[in-house]
Design a protein around this motif. Structure first.
Motif, PDB file in Angstrom:
ATOM      1  N   ALA A 154     -40.301   5.330  55.852  1.00 49.99           N
ATOM      2  CA  ALA A 154     -41.693   5.536  55.446  1.00 49.99           C
ATOM      3  C   ALA A 154     -42.542   6.004  56.637  1.00 49.99           C
ATOM      4  N   ILE A 155     -42.353   5.397  57.790  1.00 52.33           N
ATOM      5  CA  ILE A 155     -43.082   5.790  59.001  1.00 52.33           C
ATOM      6  C   ILE A 155     -42.699   7.212  59.388  1.00 52.33           C
ATOM      7  N   TYR A 156     -41.418   7.510  59.390  1.00 49.71           N
ATOM      8  CA  TYR A 156     -40.884   8.830  59.736  1.00 49.71           C
ATOM      9  C   TYR A 156     -41.452   9.894  58.794  1.00 49.71           C
ATOM     10  N   ASN A 157     -41.397   9.633  57.486  1.00 51.63           N
ATOM     11  CA  ASN A 157     -41.909  10.602  56.508  1.00 51.63           C
ATOM     12  C   ASN A 157     -43.387  10.875  56.705  1.00 51.63           C
ATOM     13  N   ALA A 158     -44.180   9.840  56.900  1.00 52.13           N
ATOM     14  CA  ALA A 158     -45.624  10.019  57.107  1.00 52.13           C
ATOM     15  C   ALA A 158     -45.891  10.796  58.401  1.00 52.13           C
ATOM     16  N   TYR A 159     -45.162  10.468  59.459  1.00 51.56           N
ATOM     17  CA  TYR A 159     -45.345  11.158  60.737  1.00 51.56           C
ATOM     18  C   TYR A 159     -45.072  12.657  60.586  1.00 51.56           C
ATOM     19  N   PHE A 160     -43.930  13.001  59.989  1.00 52.35           N
ATOM     20  CA  PHE A 160     -43.582  14.412  59.880  1.00 52.35           C
ATOM     21  C   PHE A 160     -44.411  15.144  58.846  1.00 52.35           C
ATOM     22  N   GLU A 161     -44.956  14.440  57.874  1.00 53.23           N
ATOM     23  CA  GLU A 161     -45.910  15.055  56.943  1.00 53.23           C
ATOM     24  C   GLU A 161     -47.134  15.555  57.715  1.00 53.23           C
ATOM     25  N   GLU A 162     -47.569  14.779  58.700  1.00 54.79           N
ATOM     26  CA  GLU A 162     -48.732  15.146  59.525  1.00 54.79           C
ATOM     27  C   GLU A 162     -48.442  16.300  60.487  1.00 54.79           C
ATOM     28  N   GLN A 163     -47.174  16.587  60.762  1.00 58.92           N
ATOM     29  CA  GLN A 163     -46.816  17.631  61.728  1.00 58.92           C
ATOM     30  C   GLN A 163     -46.880  19.038  61.138  1.00 58.92           C
ATOM     31  N   ASN A 164     -46.996  19.149  59.806  1.00 60.31           N
ATOM     32  CA  ASN A 164     -47.084  20.452  59.143  1.00 60.31           C
ATOM     33  C   ASN A 164     -45.954  21.394  59.558  1.00 60.31           C
ATOM     34  N   LEU A 165     -44.732  20.912  59.483  1.00 61.67           N
ATOM     35  CA  LEU A 165     -43.574  21.710  59.880  1.00 61.67           C
ATOM     36  C   LEU A 165     -43.285  22.804  58.859  1.00 61.67           C
ATOM     37  N   THR A 166     -42.728  23.916  59.347  1.00 61.82           N
ATOM     38  CA  THR A 166     -42.323  24.972  58.422  1.00 61.82           C
ATOM     39  C   THR A 166     -41.128  24.509  57.596  1.00 61.82           C
ATOM     40  N   ALA A 167     -40.248  23.712  58.212  1.00 62.12           N
ATOM     41  CA  ALA A 167     -39.110  23.110  57.509  1.00 62.12           C
ATOM     42  C   ALA A 167     -38.708  21.871  58.288  1.00 62.12           C
TER      43      ALA A 167
ATOM     44  N   VAL B  70     -40.325  11.580  72.334  1.00 68.10           N
ATOM     45  CA  VAL B  70     -39.461  12.730  72.055  1.00 68.10           C
ATOM     46  C   VAL B  70     -40.290  14.012  72.098  1.00 68.10           C
ATOM     47  N   LYS B  71     -41.453  13.982  71.458  1.00 70.54           N
ATOM     48  CA  LYS B  71     -42.327  15.163  71.425  1.00 70.54           C
ATOM     49  C   LYS B  71     -42.728  15.595  72.837  1.00 70.54           C
ATOM     50  N   ALA B  72     -43.012  14.647  73.722  1.00 75.90           N
ATOM     51  CA  ALA B  72     -43.395  14.978  75.100  1.00 75.90           C
ATOM     52  C   ALA B  72     -42.279  15.741  75.809  1.00 75.90           C
ATOM     53  N   ILE B  73     -41.039  15.365  75.555  1.00 78.38           N
ATOM     54  CA  ILE B  73     -39.910  16.064  76.186  1.00 78.38           C
ATOM     55  C   ILE B  73     -39.728  17.440  75.561  1.00 78.38           C
ATOM     56  N   LEU B  74     -39.854  17.538  74.248  1.00 81.73           N
ATOM     57  CA  LEU B  74     -39.804  18.855  73.607  1.00 81.73           C
ATOM     58  C   LEU B  74     -40.838  19.781  74.243  1.00 81.73           C
ATOM     59  N   GLU B  75     -42.069  19.297  74.365  1.00 81.12           N
ATOM     60  CA  GLU B  75     -43.141  20.113  74.923  1.00 81.12           C
ATOM     61  C   GLU B  75     -42.890  20.461  76.392  1.00 81.12           C
ATOM     62  N   GLU B  76     -42.336  19.518  77.153  1.00 81.32           N
ATOM     63  CA  GLU B  76     -42.002  19.774  78.556  1.00 81.32           C
ATOM     64  C   GLU B  76     -41.003  20.927  78.671  1.00 81.32           C
ATOM     65  N   GLY B  77     -40.145  21.060  77.679  1.00 80.97           N
ATOM     66  CA  GLY B  77     -39.145  22.131  77.671  1.00 80.97           C
ATOM     67  C   GLY B  77     -39.597  23.380  76.937  1.00 80.97           C
ATOM     68  N   GLY B  78     -40.861  23.432  76.517  1.00 79.76           N
ATOM     69  CA  GLY B  78     -41.386  24.615  75.844  1.00 79.76           C
ATOM     70  C   GLY B  78     -41.096  24.667  74.355  1.00 79.76           C
ATOM     71  N   ALA B  79     -40.789  23.521  73.770  1.00 80.09           N
ATOM     72  CA  ALA B  79     -40.447  23.458  72.347  1.00 80.09           C
ATOM     73  C   ALA B  79     -41.486  22.651  71.575  1.00 80.09           C
ATOM     74  N   SER B  80     -41.320  22.628  70.276  1.00 79.34           N
ATOM     75  CA  SER B  80     -42.160  21.816  69.392  1.00 79.34           C
ATOM     76  C   SER B  80     -41.254  21.220  68.322  1.00 79.34           C
ATOM     77  N   TRP B  81     -41.852  20.399  67.451  1.00 83.49           N
ATOM     78  CA  TRP B  81     -41.060  19.833  66.353  1.00 83.49           C
ATOM     79  C   TRP B  81     -40.472  20.932  65.475  1.00 83.49           C
ATOM     80  N   ASP B  82     -41.154  22.082  65.358  1.00 80.70           N
ATOM     81  CA  ASP B  82     -40.608  23.173  64.541  1.00 80.70           C
ATOM     82  C   ASP B  82     -39.308  23.722  65.108  1.00 80.70           C
ATOM     83  N   ASP B  83     -39.070  23.522  66.400  1.00 79.31           N
ATOM     84  CA  ASP B  83     -37.825  23.968  67.024  1.00 79.31           C
ATOM     85  C   ASP B  83     -36.699  22.952  66.865  1.00 79.31           C
ATOM     86  N   ALA B  84     -37.038  21.744  66.445  1.00 74.66           N
ATOM     87  CA  ALA B  84     -36.028  20.683  66.310  1.00 74.66           C
ATOM     88  C   ALA B  84     -35.101  20.996  65.141  1.00 74.66           C
TER      89      ALA B  84
END
Length: 136
Positions: A96-109, A64-78
């Protein structure tokens, strides 16, 4: 009028039917449902990341992240992430996997999210994820 652009990162195979892995129009980017296939190898069929929910979930998020980046976006844009599981018993582990993954992404929200259990994936696949992003 803004053009609609289909997105297929180099890590992804050409879709098996008439759809795009992602589409961007203006500042809207929709990522189609992704599964845990490893990066594409020309001439070889798609290969699941592994037999575990963890391996497949992390690879699916990377896809999913690769497609976001291909379109000029990031997880913060999701704005919205939808997760589809094939087994209700995987719900707590996936969270648990999802929470740990997004904790590492340092999202603004964190984005809004929804998880649904259904059985529509090919045998051996446990998770599918799609996303909607709005770019600034």
């Amino acid at each position: 009028m803004t053009d609609k652009t289909a997105l297929t990162p180099k890590t992804h195979t050409t879709p098996p039917a008439r759809f795009s892995h992602g589409v961007r129009k203006g500042n809207i980017l929709q990522v189609a449902g992704q599964v845990g296939f490893l990066p594409a190898v020309e001439g070889q069929p798609p290969t699941p990341a592994g037999p575990t929910l963890r391996e497949q979930t992390l690879q699916t998020l990377a896809n999913v992240k690769a497609i976001l980046e291909e379109g000029g976006a990031s997880w913060d844009d999701a704005m919205m992430i939808r997760v589809y599981l094939t087994d209700v018993d995987h719900f707590a582990e996936m969270n648990a996997i999802y929470n740990a993954y997004f904790e590492e992404q340092n999202l603004t929200a964190p984005p809004a999210a929804r998880t649904t259990v259904y059985v529509g994936l090919p045998a051996g696949l446990f998770v599918e994820i799609d996303a909607l992003a709005v770019l600034s």
